[in-house]
Structures are given as structure tokens and as C-alpha cells.
Design a protein around this motif. Structure first.
Motif, short mmCIF file in Angstrom:
data_model
loop_
_atom_site.label_atom_id
_atom_site.label_comp_id
_atom_site.label_asym_id
_atom_site.label_seq_id
_atom_site.Cartn_x
_atom_site.Cartn_y
_atom_site.Cartn_z
N GLU A 100 -3.54 -6.22 -4.29
CA GLU A 100 -3.17 -4.84 -4.58
C GLU A 100 -1.77 -4.81 -5.17
OE1 GLU A 100 -3.06 -0.53 -2.28
OE2 GLU A 100 -3.47 -2.35 -1.16
N ALA A 118 0.84 -1.21 0.00
CA ALA A 118 0.00 0.00 0.00
C ALA A 118 0.87 1.26 0.00
CB ALA A 118 -0.95 -0.01 1.19
N ARG A 119 1.94 1.24 0.78
CA ARG A 119 2.85 2.39 0.81
C ARG A 119 3.49 2.60 -0.56
NH1 ARG A 119 7.56 0.46 3.50
NH2 ARG A 119 8.06 -0.17 1.39
N ASP A 120 3.98 1.53 -1.18
CA ASP A 120 4.65 1.65 -2.47
C ASP A 120 3.67 2.03 -3.59
OD1 ASP A 120 7.00 1.05 -1.18
OD2 ASP A 120 7.04 -1.05 -1.84
N ALA A 121 2.42 1.60 -3.47
CA ALA A 121 1.40 1.96 -4.48
C ALA A 121 1.06 3.44 -4.42
CB ALA A 121 0.15 1.10 -4.29
N SER A 122 1.30 4.06 -3.27
CA SER A 122 1.01 5.49 -3.09
C SER A 122 2.23 6.37 -3.35
CB SER A 122 0.51 5.74 -1.67
OG SER A 122 -0.68 5.04 -1.44
N PHE A 129 0.94 -2.17 -8.03
CA PHE A 129 1.23 -0.88 -8.65
C PHE A 129 2.07 -1.08 -9.90
CE2 PHE A 129 4.20 -1.90 -5.31
CZ PHE A 129 5.44 -1.74 -5.90
N THR A 132 -5.65 -2.70 -8.32
CA THR A 132 -6.36 -3.55 -7.37
C THR A 132 -7.12 -4.64 -8.11
OG1 THR A 132 -8.25 -2.03 -7.36
CG2 THR A 132 -6.63 -1.75 -5.61
N THR A 150 1.37 3.89 -10.17
CA THR A 150 -0.04 3.79 -10.51
C THR A 150 -0.62 2.61 -9.76
OG1 THR A 150 0.38 4.66 -12.73
CG2 THR A 150 -1.70 3.48 -12.40
N ARG A 151 -1.61 2.85 -8.90
CA ARG A 151 -2.21 1.80 -8.06
C ARG A 151 -3.01 0.82 -8.93
NH1 ARG A 151 -3.23 1.34 -2.78
NH2 ARG A 151 -2.68 3.50 -2.34
#
Length: 183
Positions: free
Chosen positions: A110, A93-97, A112, A105, A102-103
């Protein structure tokens, strides 16, 4: 005039790439790979190491990598398992943000896209033991949403297969069919 006729009849150097129906030790649909490779150009080839097809008798609990080539392009498909909380879904989640990511799901999964790689993760914990299964698709550096979606679709098909049939992840059966959400 004779030169023009000869030029038109001369066989084209660009033949069909001809991606087979199943790729990577016959584990994955060739259509996902064909969506990323050009239709014409150098002939399709592939190699793999480790386990890609959990249906084969030698296939138990080993990561695998497959590389496919065609039309002058290459796609690398790789899966692995992070055990004992080396990398958690919180880290995903941290790396996707992170800036430039680009996230992606797919139900509870989840991931990126960043640079030339699309990564998709599913929780594969059992009891107290934390584990995350990861699929990476490396193609080329892009920010094109259509290409990222194609990479994410290949990652989703690979993740469903590996989480369900190789790593036996709890909740893997709840990974939805279809394409993942990008963005």
C-alpha cells in the motif's frame, strides 16, 4: 529563400532522450522511466548511490537512490527499510487517507501519492521484528491521474525487486505482477 532552406536543414537541438533498456545500475526497466521523461530534449543521464541492483555481488542490505535525467526532467527513485516499528503499515494507511493523498495498492502493498512523490510500502516483518520496505518515486508536483499511474508503476517494479531480492521480505513473492491500483 536560402535562409528558409538553411533553417530546415539545420540540425534540431532536441535530440532523442534515448532511455536505455535497463536503468539504475541495470536494475529497473527503462520503459517505466521513459514513460515519465520527454522523448526529445537533453540527453539521458543517470547516477546512483547505495544498492539498486540486488543481482550485483556487492549488493546486500543497503538502501539505494537513483536519479535519472532526460529532456529537461528528472526522476528520483529511492528505497529504504524502516526497522523496529519506526514506521508501520498502519502509519501508511493513515497517511494514504490524509487530505491531498491519493491511495495506491498493489496486492498487500500500500502507498500513496502526494505532491511530487509516490510512495509504496510492503510489510517486511520477520517474527517479532517489525519492518517496512519503502520505495519513493519523486518526479514533479502533479494531480494528473495518468502521471501518478506511471509513477506508481515504476514504484511497483522497484518494490517487487527490492522486497524480493534485497530485503528478503516475507510475502514479497505474493506482490502481483502488473500495475498498481491508483485511487
Amino acid at each position: 529563400m536560402a535562409c528558409v532552406v538553411a533553417w530546415q536543414l539545420w540540425p534540431s537541438e532536441d535530440s532523442d532522450v534515448a532511455v536505455p533498456a535497463r536503468v539504475c545500475d541495470e536494475a529497473l526497466p527503462g520503459a517505466d522511466v521513459a514513460a515519465l521523461l520527454p522523448e526529445k530534449g537533453k540527453q539521458f543521464t543517470q547516477w546512483h548511490t547505495g544498492v539498486l541492483n540486488p543481482e550485483h555481488p556487492y549488493a546486500r542490505k543497503a538502501p539505494g537512490t537513483c536519479k535519472v535525467y532526460g529532456g529537461g526532467e528528472a526522476v528520483r527513485i529511492e528505497h529504504s527499510l524502516y526497522a523496529k516499528a519506526d514506521y508501520t503499515m498502519e502509519d501508511v494507511a493513515r497517511d494514504a487517507s490524509a487530505p491531498g493523498a491519493t491511495r495506491i495498492t498493489l496486492g498487500e502493498a500500500e502507498g500513496f501519492h502526494k505532491g511530487d512523490t509516490t510512495s509504496l510500502f510492503a510489510d517486511c516483518s520477520a517474527g517479532q521484528d517489525k519492518a517496512v520496505v519503502e520505495v519513493d518515486i519523486t518526479y514533479r508536483k502533479t494531480s494528473d491521474p495518468a502521471v501518478i499511474q506511471k509513477m506508481a508503476s515504476l514504484a511497483a517494479d522497484t518494490l517487487r525487486l527490492e522486497a524480493r531480492k534485497l530485503w528478503d521480505c516475507a510475502g514479497a513473492d505474493s506482490l502481483p505482477a502488473g500495475t498498481p491500483r491508483v485511487g
